[in-house]
Design a protein around this motif. Structure first.
Motif, mmCIF file in Angstrom:
data_model
loop_
_atom_site.group_PDB
_atom_site.id
_atom_site.type_symbol
_atom_site.label_atom_id
_atom_site.label_comp_id
_atom_site.label_asym_id
_atom_site.label_seq_id
_atom_site.Cartn_x
_atom_site.Cartn_y
_atom_site.Cartn_z
ATOM 1 N N SER A 104 0.829 -1.211 0.000
ATOM 2 C CA SER A 104 0.000 0.000 0.000
ATOM 3 C C SER A 104 0.862 1.259 0.000
ATOM 4 N N ILE A 105 1.946 1.238 0.750
ATOM 5 C CA ILE A 105 2.858 2.387 0.791
ATOM 6 C C ILE A 105 3.496 2.604 -0.575
ATOM 7 N N ILE A 106 3.947 1.535 -1.195
ATOM 8 C CA ILE A 106 4.589 1.634 -2.521
ATOM 9 C C ILE A 106 3.590 2.129 -3.564
ATOM 10 N N GLU A 107 2.372 1.606 -3.537
ATOM 11 C CA GLU A 107 1.358 2.039 -4.504
ATOM 12 C C GLU A 107 1.023 3.521 -4.326
ATOM 13 N N ARG A 112 1.927 9.280 -6.243
ATOM 14 C CA ARG A 112 2.468 10.628 -6.032
ATOM 15 C C ARG A 112 3.516 10.967 -7.073
ATOM 16 N N VAL A 113 4.357 10.015 -7.413
ATOM 17 C CA VAL A 113 5.397 10.250 -8.427
ATOM 18 C C VAL A 113 4.755 10.481 -9.791
ATOM 19 N N LYS A 114 3.747 9.690 -10.107
ATOM 20 C CA LYS A 114 3.060 9.843 -11.395
ATOM 21 C C LYS A 114 2.433 11.226 -11.513
ATOM 22 N N THR A 119 2.653 16.814 -13.715
ATOM 23 C CA THR A 119 2.736 18.243 -13.467
ATOM 24 C C THR A 119 3.952 18.844 -14.164
ATOM 25 N N LEU A 120 5.047 18.113 -14.150
ATOM 26 C CA LEU A 120 6.284 18.609 -14.772
ATOM 27 C C LEU A 120 6.282 18.450 -16.286
#
Length: 121
Positions: A104-107, A112-114, A119-120
């Protein structure tokens, strides 16, 4: 280096010393100390010293969560090691729960990274 080569007997005293040095220098809530404790827990696990492994990994997770938060991806790796230890000791329900919590933490981190990349991008 000893741990990477599988020389766990020699790795143990070096890691214990590194943990003590880091605790005296940075305190008991520093991420580096937590990582060293997790490595020590892995060594204990490989040596089949399950109670010591459990204690080191549990302490490492608590330190990690206090210093970086319970949703930090580094916590997932400690949870994985605790899950592997639980599987080694045939506590499969606990192992599954720990693996699920780490996943769950990794997902969440992946999401968040995606979003950041979108955004960038």
């Amino acid at each position: 280096m000893h741990e990477q080569r599988g020389d766990y007997e020699q790795a143990e005293p070096l890691l214990k010393r590194a943990v003590a040095i880091n605790e005296s220098r940075f305190g008991t809530n520093h991420p580096t100390t937590a990582t060293l404790l997790a490595n020590l827990g892995h060594v204990y696990s490989q040596l089949r010293r399950h109670q010591e492994a459990e204690a080191a990994l549990t302490r490492s997770l608590a330190m990690h969560e206090r210093s970086l938060g319970s949703s930090h991806p580094g916590a997932a790796f400690i949870l994985r090691d605790l899950g592997l230890l639980s599987a080694q000791t045939n506590d499969l329900a606990r192992a599954e729960s720990l693996f699920q919590r780490g996943l769950s933490i990794i997902e969440a981190a992946e999401g968040r990274v995606k979003r950041l990349l979108e955004t960038l991008g």
